[in-house]
Motif scaffolding. Structure first.
Motif, PDB file in Angstrom:
ATOM      1  N   TYR A 142       0.816  -1.223   0.000  1.00 19.70           N
ATOM      2  CA  TYR A 142       0.000   0.000   0.000  1.00 19.70           C
ATOM      3  C   TYR A 142       0.847   1.269   0.000  1.00 19.70           C
ATOM      4  N   LEU A 143       2.165   1.122   0.077  1.00 22.71           N
ATOM      5  CA  LEU A 143       3.030   2.300   0.151  1.00 22.71           C
ATOM      6  C   LEU A 143       3.188   2.958  -1.215  1.00 22.71           C
ATOM      7  N   THR A 144       3.456   4.257  -1.181  1.00 19.37           N
ATOM      8  CA  THR A 144       3.782   5.022  -2.393  1.00 19.37           C
ATOM      9  C   THR A 144       4.953   5.943  -2.073  1.00 19.37           C
ATOM     10  N   PRO A 145       5.720   6.343  -3.072  1.00 27.74           N
ATOM     11  CA  PRO A 145       6.810   7.289  -2.811  1.00 27.74           C
ATOM     12  C   PRO A 145       6.325   8.567  -2.149  1.00 27.74           C
ATOM     13  N   ALA A 146       5.148   9.040  -2.560  1.00 25.84           N
ATOM     14  CA  ALA A 146       4.619  10.278  -1.976  1.00 25.84           C
ATOM     15  C   ALA A 146       4.277  10.079  -0.500  1.00 25.84           C
ATOM     16  N   MET A 147       3.754   8.911  -0.168  1.00 25.68           N
ATOM     17  CA  MET A 147       3.407   8.623   1.223  1.00 25.68           C
ATOM     18  C   MET A 147       4.648   8.642   2.100  1.00 25.68           C
ATOM     19  N   LEU A 148       5.736   8.060   1.614  1.00 26.93           N
ATOM     20  CA  LEU A 148       6.968   8.040   2.387  1.00 26.93           C
ATOM     21  C   LEU A 148       7.582   9.431   2.479  1.00 26.93           C
ATOM     22  N   ARG A 149       7.435  10.190   1.400  1.00 28.67           N
ATOM     23  CA  ARG A 149       8.032  11.530   1.388  1.00 28.67           C
ATOM     24  C   ARG A 149       7.291  12.483   2.318  1.00 28.67           C
ATOM     25  N   ASP A 150       5.976  12.352   2.382  1.00 28.62           N
ATOM     26  CA  ASP A 150       5.174  13.319   3.137  1.00 28.62           C
ATOM     27  C   ASP A 150       4.825  12.852   4.548  1.00 28.62           C
ATOM     28  N   SER A 151       5.120  11.589   4.875  1.00 23.00           N
ATOM     29  CA  SER A 151       4.747  11.078   6.190  1.00 23.00           C
ATOM     30  C   SER A 151       5.624  11.691   7.273  1.00 23.00           C
ATOM     31  N   PRO A 152       5.065  11.916   8.453  1.00 21.40           N
ATOM     32  CA  PRO A 152       5.879  12.407   9.582  1.00 21.40           C
ATOM     33  C   PRO A 152       6.844  11.315  10.032  1.00 21.40           C
ATOM     34  N   LEU A 153       7.821  11.715  10.800  1.00 17.22           N
ATOM     35  CA  LEU A 153       8.842  10.772  11.255  1.00 17.22           C
ATOM     36  C   LEU A 153       8.230   9.610  12.034  1.00 17.22           C
ATOM     37  N   LEU A 154       7.229   9.919  12.854  1.00 14.02           N
ATOM     38  CA  LEU A 154       6.589   8.862  13.645  1.00 14.02           C
ATOM     39  C   LEU A 154       5.932   7.824  12.743  1.00 14.02           C
ATOM     40  N   GLY A 155       5.281   8.292  11.691  1.00  7.83           N
ATOM     41  CA  GLY A 155       4.642   7.366  10.747  1.00  7.83           C
ATOM     42  C   GLY A 155       5.659   6.481  10.064  1.00  7.83           C
ATOM     43  N   LEU A 156       6.794   7.073   9.680  1.00  8.49           N
ATOM     44  CA  LEU A 156       7.855   6.286   9.036  1.00  8.49           C
ATOM     45  C   LEU A 156       8.427   5.249  10.001  1.00  8.49           C
ATOM     46  N   MET A 157       8.573   5.654  11.263  1.00  2.00           N
ATOM     47  CA  MET A 157       9.107   4.724  12.253  1.00  2.00           C
ATOM     48  C   MET A 157       8.145   3.553  12.479  1.00  2.00           C
ATOM     49  N   ILE A 158       6.856   3.857  12.529  1.00  2.00           N
ATOM     50  CA  ILE A 158       5.866   2.787  12.713  1.00  2.00           C
ATOM     51  C   ILE A 158       5.882   1.837  11.519  1.00  2.00           C
ATOM     52  N   GLN A 159       5.938   2.408  10.324  1.00  2.00           N
ATOM     53  CA  GLN A 159       5.982   1.572   9.125  1.00  2.00           C
ATOM     54  C   GLN A 159       7.228   0.689   9.116  1.00  2.00           C
ATOM     55  N   PHE A 160       8.355   1.265   9.493  1.00  4.87           N
ATOM     56  CA  PHE A 160       9.593   0.493   9.536  1.00  4.87           C
ATOM     57  C   PHE A 160       9.484  -0.653  10.539  1.00  4.87           C
ATOM     58  N   LEU A 161       8.918  -0.375  11.715  1.00  9.60           N
ATOM     59  CA  LEU A 161       8.793  -1.414  12.735  1.00  9.60           C
ATOM     60  C   LEU A 161       7.852  -2.534  12.273  1.00  9.60           C
ATOM     61  N   VAL A 162       6.767  -2.149  11.623  1.00  5.26           N
ATOM     62  CA  VAL A 162       5.810  -3.156  11.134  1.00  5.26           C
ATOM     63  C   VAL A 162       6.469  -4.052  10.097  1.00  5.26           C
ATOM     64  N   THR A 163       7.135  -3.450   9.120  1.00  3.46           N
ATOM     65  CA  THR A 163       7.770  -4.234   8.065  1.00  3.46           C
ATOM     66  C   THR A 163       8.920  -5.067   8.611  1.00  3.46           C
ATOM     67  N   ALA A 164       9.720  -4.471   9.485  1.00  2.00           N
ATOM     68  CA  ALA A 164      10.840  -5.205  10.075  1.00  2.00           C
ATOM     69  C   ALA A 164      10.335  -6.392  10.893  1.00  2.00           C
ATOM     70  N   SER A 165       9.256  -6.199  11.630  1.00  2.00           N
ATOM     71  CA  SER A 165       8.681  -7.291  12.423  1.00  2.00           C
ATOM     72  C   SER A 165       8.187  -8.413  11.512  1.00  2.00           C
ATOM     73  N   ALA A 166       7.574  -8.030  10.382  1.00  2.00           N
ATOM     74  CA  ALA A 166       7.091  -9.035   9.437  1.00  2.00           C
ATOM     75  C   ALA A 166       8.256  -9.820   8.828  1.00  2.00           C
ATOM     76  N   VAL A 167       9.339  -9.114   8.522  1.00  2.00           N
ATOM     77  CA  VAL A 167      10.517  -9.782   7.964  1.00  2.00           C
ATOM     78  C   VAL A 167      11.116 -10.758   8.968  1.00  2.00           C
ATOM     79  N   VAL A 168      11.245 -10.319  10.210  1.00  2.00           N
ATOM     80  CA  VAL A 168      11.813 -11.176  11.255  1.00  2.00           C
ATOM     81  C   VAL A 168      10.921 -12.391  11.496  1.00  2.00           C
TER      82      VAL A 168
END
Length: 218
Positions: A142-168
């Motif tokens: 569901y991600l887009t370049p615009a979403m990553l560019r415009d998202s606040p830092l907290l949103g990016l951190m949450i997305q990173f944690l979700v994806t990293a958790s899924a990978v692990v």
């Protein structure tokens, strides 16, 4: 009664008992084989359903990939491609399992049936490992370049944690879904139901059948 007559009578009685035991073992073996046939038959519907759903999903996602090629977000396109490739592998395994079940004859030698069921068990573990590898794709499509560019830092951190958790989680499950972990609680939670329980019960019954045969030949 003379001693000779007594010995003959005893011998005749012993032969009858032996014959009855032999017939009982044959009947027990036949009943066990019928139970195995019933258990294996109970596994087919869920595998046919999984195969049918998988084929429909693959056709739909493949069509979507073709239609959106060059237009969709790269996150969506590559996530969908990764997921559908794994799904195709799983569908291939389900088809192989159905062929194994169709080719299993309860009248064939026990060792041949055991070999088929061993392959069925191994591929059941494999298809589960493969399906869990899809987890990260469901956190990125569901991600887009615009979403990553415009998202606040907290949103990016949450997305990173979700994806990293899924990978692990996907990596851990892919590594640890092995038969050696069959006694672990999480393994028993994952592997229970119509695809797994009848298989284990069939293997147990096959061991009994082999014991019957060993008793008869001893």
């Amino acid at each position: 009664m003379q001693e000779t007559e007594f010995l003959n009578l005893w011998k005749s009685l012993d032969e009858r008992i032996t014959e009855n035991l032999h017939l009982n073992r044959i009947q027990a073996e036949e009943i066990t084989r019928l139970k195995i046939k019933s258990l294996l038959s109970s596994m087919r519907p869920i595998k046919v359903f999984a195969l049918a759903v998988g084929v429909v999903w693959i056709v739909w996602v493949d069509g979507l990939l073709v239609v959106t090629f060059g237009n969709a977000s790269p996150f969506f396109w590559w996530s969908a491609l990764f997921q559908v490739v794994l799904c195709k592998m799983a569908v291939g395994i389900y088809l192989y399992q159905l062929l194994l079940l169709a080719g299993t004859d309860i009248a064939e030698p026990v060792l041949e049936t055991q070999a088929r069921l061993a392959r069925l068990k191994a591929t059941t573990l494999s298809v589960t490992r493969i399906l869990f590898l899809q987890l990260p794709a469901w956190t990125t499509f569901y991600l887009t370049p615009a979403m990553l560019r415009d998202s606040p830092l907290l949103g990016l951190m949450i997305q990173f944690l979700v994806t990293a958790s899924a990978v692990v989680a996907a990596g851990w499950l892919f590594i640890h879904i092995r038969e050696k972990n069959k006694d672990a609680r999480w393994f028993r939670v994952l592997f229970s139901g119509r695809e797994w329980d009848p298989l284990l019960k069939s293997l147990e019954l096959l061991d009994q059948t082999r014991d019957y045969q060993g008793t008869r030949t001893s």
